[in-house]
Design a protein around this motif. Structure first.
Motif, PDB file in Angstrom:
ATOM      1  N   SER A  14       0.848  -1.197   0.000  1.00  0.00           N
ATOM      2  CA  SER A  14       0.000   0.000   0.000  1.00  0.00           C
ATOM      3  C   SER A  14       0.883   1.246   0.000  1.00  0.00           C
ATOM      4  O   SER A  14       2.112   1.182   0.188  1.00  0.00           O
ATOM      5  CB  SER A  14      -0.893   0.016   1.237  1.00  0.00           C
ATOM      6  N   GLU A  15       0.265   2.402  -0.201  1.00  0.00           N
ATOM      7  CA  GLU A  15       1.025   3.648  -0.158  1.00  0.00           C
ATOM      8  C   GLU A  15       1.666   3.852   1.211  1.00  0.00           C
ATOM      9  O   GLU A  15       2.813   4.305   1.318  1.00  0.00           O
ATOM     10  CB  GLU A  15       0.122   4.835  -0.499  1.00  0.00           C
ATOM     11  N   GLY A  16       0.924   3.498   2.273  1.00  0.00           N
ATOM     12  CA  GLY A  16       1.473   3.636   3.617  1.00  0.00           C
ATOM     13  C   GLY A  16       2.692   2.743   3.831  1.00  0.00           C
ATOM     14  O   GLY A  16       3.696   3.166   4.427  1.00  0.00           O
ATOM     15  N   HIS A  17       2.600   1.503   3.361  1.00  0.00           N
ATOM     16  CA  HIS A  17       3.729   0.572   3.458  1.00  0.00           C
ATOM     17  C   HIS A  17       4.937   1.132   2.705  1.00  0.00           C
ATOM     18  O   HIS A  17       6.066   1.156   3.221  1.00  0.00           O
ATOM     19  CB  HIS A  17       3.305  -0.784   2.872  1.00  0.00           C
ATOM     20  N   HIS A  18       4.709   1.619   1.499  1.00  0.00           N
ATOM     21  CA  HIS A  18       5.804   2.134   0.675  1.00  0.00           C
ATOM     22  C   HIS A  18       6.438   3.373   1.296  1.00  0.00           C
ATOM     23  O   HIS A  18       7.681   3.490   1.360  1.00  0.00           O
ATOM     24  CB  HIS A  18       5.275   2.446  -0.725  1.00  0.00           C
ATOM     25  N   GLN A  19       5.622   4.301   1.770  1.00  0.00           N
ATOM     26  CA  GLN A  19       6.154   5.521   2.372  1.00  0.00           C
ATOM     27  C   GLN A  19       6.941   5.213   3.646  1.00  0.00           C
ATOM     28  O   GLN A  19       7.982   5.844   3.909  1.00  0.00           O
ATOM     29  CB  GLN A  19       5.011   6.500   2.673  1.00  0.00           C
ATOM     30  N   HIS A  20       6.473   4.259   4.430  1.00  0.00           N
ATOM     31  CA  HIS A  20       7.200   3.850   5.639  1.00  0.00           C
ATOM     32  C   HIS A  20       8.583   3.319   5.281  1.00  0.00           C
ATOM     33  O   HIS A  20       9.587   3.655   5.941  1.00  0.00           O
ATOM     34  CB  HIS A  20       6.395   2.780   6.383  1.00  0.00           C
ATOM     35  N   LEU A  21       8.675   2.508   4.228  1.00  0.00           N
ATOM     36  CA  LEU A  21       9.962   1.938   3.826  1.00  0.00           C
ATOM     37  C   LEU A  21      10.897   3.009   3.278  1.00  0.00           C
ATOM     38  O   LEU A  21      12.106   2.985   3.543  1.00  0.00           O
ATOM     39  CB  LEU A  21       9.739   0.840   2.786  1.00  0.00           C
ATOM     40  N   LEU A  22      10.358   3.954   2.495  1.00  0.00           N
ATOM     41  CA  LEU A  22      11.186   5.036   1.979  1.00  0.00           C
ATOM     42  C   LEU A  22      11.791   5.861   3.116  1.00  0.00           C
ATOM     43  O   LEU A  22      12.955   6.278   3.039  1.00  0.00           O
ATOM     44  CB  LEU A  22      10.365   5.945   1.071  1.00  0.00           C
ATOM     45  N   ALA A  23      11.008   6.069   4.170  1.00  0.00           N
ATOM     46  CA  ALA A  23      11.502   6.834   5.310  1.00  0.00           C
ATOM     47  C   ALA A  23      12.492   6.027   6.146  1.00  0.00           C
ATOM     48  O   ALA A  23      13.445   6.588   6.708  1.00  0.00           O
ATOM     49  CB  ALA A  23      10.326   7.287   6.184  1.00  0.00           C
ATOM     50  N   SER A  24      12.276   4.716   6.228  1.00  0.00           N
ATOM     51  CA  SER A  24      13.124   3.865   7.063  1.00  0.00           C
ATOM     52  C   SER A  24      14.434   3.486   6.393  1.00  0.00           C
ATOM     53  O   SER A  24      15.462   3.327   7.064  1.00  0.00           O
ATOM     54  CB  SER A  24      12.358   2.586   7.451  1.00  0.00           C
ATOM     55  N   TYR A  25      14.404   3.316   5.059  1.00  0.00           N
ATOM     56  CA  TYR A  25      15.586   2.833   4.340  1.00  0.00           C
ATOM     57  C   TYR A  25      15.870   3.722   3.116  1.00  0.00           C
ATOM     58  O   TYR A  25      15.851   3.251   1.982  1.00  0.00           O
ATOM     59  CB  TYR A  25      15.370   1.394   3.871  1.00  0.00           C
ATOM     60  N   PRO A  26      16.151   4.998   3.321  1.00  0.00           N
ATOM     61  CA  PRO A  26      16.339   5.891   2.166  1.00  0.00           C
ATOM     62  C   PRO A  26      17.523   5.490   1.282  1.00  0.00           C
ATOM     63  O   PRO A  26      17.439   5.558   0.052  1.00  0.00           O
ATOM     64  CB  PRO A  26      16.550   7.267   2.805  1.00  0.00           C
ATOM     65  N   ASP A  27      18.647   5.069   1.889  1.00  0.00           N
ATOM     66  CA  ASP A  27      19.817   4.683   1.097  1.00  0.00           C
ATOM     67  C   ASP A  27      19.530   3.416   0.290  1.00  0.00           C
ATOM     68  O   ASP A  27      19.931   3.312  -0.884  1.00  0.00           O
ATOM     69  CB  ASP A  27      21.030   4.456   2.008  1.00  0.00           C
TER      70      ASP A  27
END
Length: 274
Positions: A92-105
């Protein structure tokens, strides 16, 4: 609205950079070594079985994955958002945004990769089964005891969802590697089938991917080849359904011969040529 007209030129361009492959072969047939035929700077290996010893010198990047939730997270970073899933669901968008914030590199690195090499889908289903057994769906409401049927149902749903999510990853070639096992029935008839937990995911996988390839050992037989999985002198890809060897194969591109040389990079170039 996400609906749009796709022109023939756009469709051809997108198809050239996007192929999904299931590559199966007996243990030791050289499946993982196919990494050496792929461009390392554009390839990411998802290592689910700690099995990269045979390609220690390969200079590309890999990610070690030891749990099914980690596999779901990586698949979300690769495939992006699935607009059809619930707001609190995987991909979901929430899942994706959480991962982008948690693992940006990690997200930035994944964005540079054109080829995803999943080694292996056999171990992916094993990890999924271990995870499924811990979920509420795997516990009987009536008895409170483990419900194997519920665990297998959850395994099938989530693995198929992950495979389809990677199938739709924009601009990516995704290669699922798996073990092919020999099955002999009571009448001494031999068949070859993918080694995966649960039957549903194994049955649906050929319909999800563009190409199904079997890598095995062969001996020359006149102008053709004889399958000799234990003693053969040469490795070959089997690429077309209905082959005389009785091996799993499928060629949606229509560009491959019944067997091809064991070079996955060259095979992709042949599939995607203009």
């Amino acid at each position: 609205m996400a609906l749009r007209i796709v022109s023939a030129d756009q469709r051809i361009t997108e198809a050239q950079g996007k192929t999904t492959i299931a590559l199966f072969g007996p243990s030791g047939s050289g499946k993982t070594s196919q990494l050496l035929t792929l461009p390392p700077e554009e390839t990411l290996c998802l290592d689910l079985e700690a099995g990269l010893k045979s390609v220690q010198a390969w200079p590309g990047d890999s990610i070690a994955i030891r749990t099914f939730p980690d596999a779901l997270d990586i698949a979300c970073l690769i495939g992006g958002i699935d607009p059809s899933v619930p707001a609190d669901g995987f991909f979901s968008e929430g899942h994706h945004q959480h991962l982008l914030a948690s693992y940006p590199d990690l997200a930035r690195s994944i964005a540079t990769k054109r080829i995803i090499f999943v080694d292996s889908i056999t171990d992916l289903t094993r990890q999924a089964m271990a995870w499924a057994k811990t979920r509420p769906e795997a516990i009987s409401d009536k008895t409170g005891k483990p419900d194997t049927r519920g665990a297998y149902g959850l395994l099938a749903r989530e693995v198929i969802a992950l495979l389809k999510h990677l199938q739709h990853a924009p601009g990516r070639t995704v290669i699922f590697v798996g073990i092919l096992e020999k099955v002999t029935d009571d009448f001494n008839r031999v068949t070859w089938q993918p080694q995966m937990e649960g039957g549903k995911a194994a049955r649906e996988l050929p319909g999800i991917v563009d190409q199904v390839l079997t890598l095995s050992l062969f001996d020359r037989d006149g102008d053709g080849w004889r399958h000799a999985p234990d003693t053969g002198a040469e490795r070959r890809f089997v690429c077309r359904a209905g082959n005389a060897h009785g091996l799993p194969a499928k060629d949606r591109s229509g560009r491959l011969d019944v067997t091809e040389a064991p070079d996955l990079g060259a095979l992709l170039a042949k599939i995607n040529r203009i």
